[in-house]
Design a protein around this motif. Structure first.
Motif, PDB file in Angstrom:
ATOM      1  N   ASP A   1       0.863  -1.183   0.000  1.00  0.00           N
ATOM      2  CA  ASP A   1       0.000   0.000   0.000  1.00  0.00           C
ATOM      3  C   ASP A   1       0.900   1.234   0.000  1.00  0.00           C
TER       4      ASP A   1
ATOM      5  N   ALA B   1       0.427   4.162   0.754  1.00  0.00           N
ATOM      6  CA  ALA B   1       0.218   5.011   1.931  1.00  0.00           C
ATOM      7  C   ALA B   1       1.118   4.580   3.085  1.00  0.00           C
ATOM      8  N   TRP B   2       1.603   3.333   3.059  1.00  0.00           N
ATOM      9  CA  TRP B   2       2.478   2.841   4.116  1.00  0.00           C
ATOM     10  C   TRP B   2       3.913   3.328   3.954  1.00  0.00           C
TER      11      TRP B   2
ATOM     12  N   THR C   1       6.510   4.914   6.604  1.00  0.00           N
ATOM     13  CA  THR C   1       5.994   4.812   7.973  1.00  0.00           C
ATOM     14  C   THR C   1       7.114   4.353   8.895  1.00  0.00           C
TER      15      THR C   1
ATOM     16  N   PRO D   1       3.035   7.781  10.475  1.00  0.00           N
ATOM     17  CA  PRO D   1       2.904   7.750   9.016  1.00  0.00           C
ATOM     18  C   PRO D   1       4.042   8.517   8.348  1.00  0.00           C
TER      19      PRO D   1
ATOM     20  N   SER E   1       4.057  10.392   5.913  1.00  0.00           N
ATOM     21  CA  SER E   1       3.682  11.755   5.527  1.00  0.00           C
ATOM     22  C   SER E   1       3.856  12.770   6.646  1.00  0.00           C
TER      23      SER E   1
ATOM     24  N   ASN F   1       0.361  -2.870   8.344  1.00  0.00           N
ATOM     25  CA  ASN F   1       1.050  -1.642   8.765  1.00  0.00           C
ATOM     26  C   ASN F   1       0.921  -1.367  10.256  1.00  0.00           C
TER      27      ASN F   1
END
Length: 155
Positions: free
Chosen positions: A24, A26-27, A30, A57, A59, A135
């Motif tokens: 993913d 988005a991971w 992290t 995260p 981000s 995650n």
């Protein structure tokens, strides 16, 4: 502060990051941290050490952690209720006590792997393995899973 002051002393932190190109996106980036921390009391056994986990995260660049809010507290991925399995079956003979010295790694898919040493009431120390494939949200040993004892002592 990564560890939330809900228990006693926090020790032996270990950190790993999810690499780019995980399952993913988005991971990616992290940060995952584990440490051992002494609790107030657990099932009548006072001041037992447990393995705690938190993540940030990618981000946020480490500015936000999964346990930032006091109501959340730390996520505990070990359990003093674990029993040592003997011969492939769970037994009631040896109950776990302190969980110490965690180490963490993240593979190229973004799966998080943690090992630590676990003391049992028979006086033996074993190496325990747990993983998360989402995650750090869920860990083996909870929600029907089981931690894996990867070292064995002949008793």
């Amino acid at each position: 502060m990564v560890s939330y002051d809900d228990d006693w002393s926090a020790h032996h932190p270990s950190i790993a990051a999810t690499p780019p190109g995980s399952i993913d996106p988005a991971w990616d980036g992290t940060m995952h941290v584990v440490w051992d921390e002494q609790n107030d009391a657990d099932a009548g056994i006072p001041h037992t050490y447990e393995i705690h986990y938190s993540s940030s995260p990618g981000s946020t660049g480490g500015r936000q952690w999964s346990n930032d809010e006091p109501a959340e507290g730390d996520k505990i991925i070990s359990s003093t209720a674990r029993q040592k399995s003997g011969g492939g079956a769970q037994t009631n003979e040896y109950f776990s006590l302190d969980a110490l010295d965690p180490s963490i790694a993240v593979d190229r898919l973004g799966f998080v792997h943690v090992v630590w040493r676990q003391l049992y009431d028979d006086g033996s120390w074993e190496i325990i393995y747990s993983r998360s494939t989402d995650n750090g949200i869920q860990w083996t040993g909870f929600a029907g899973g089981a931690d894996k004892v990867i070292s064995h002592r002949n008793v």
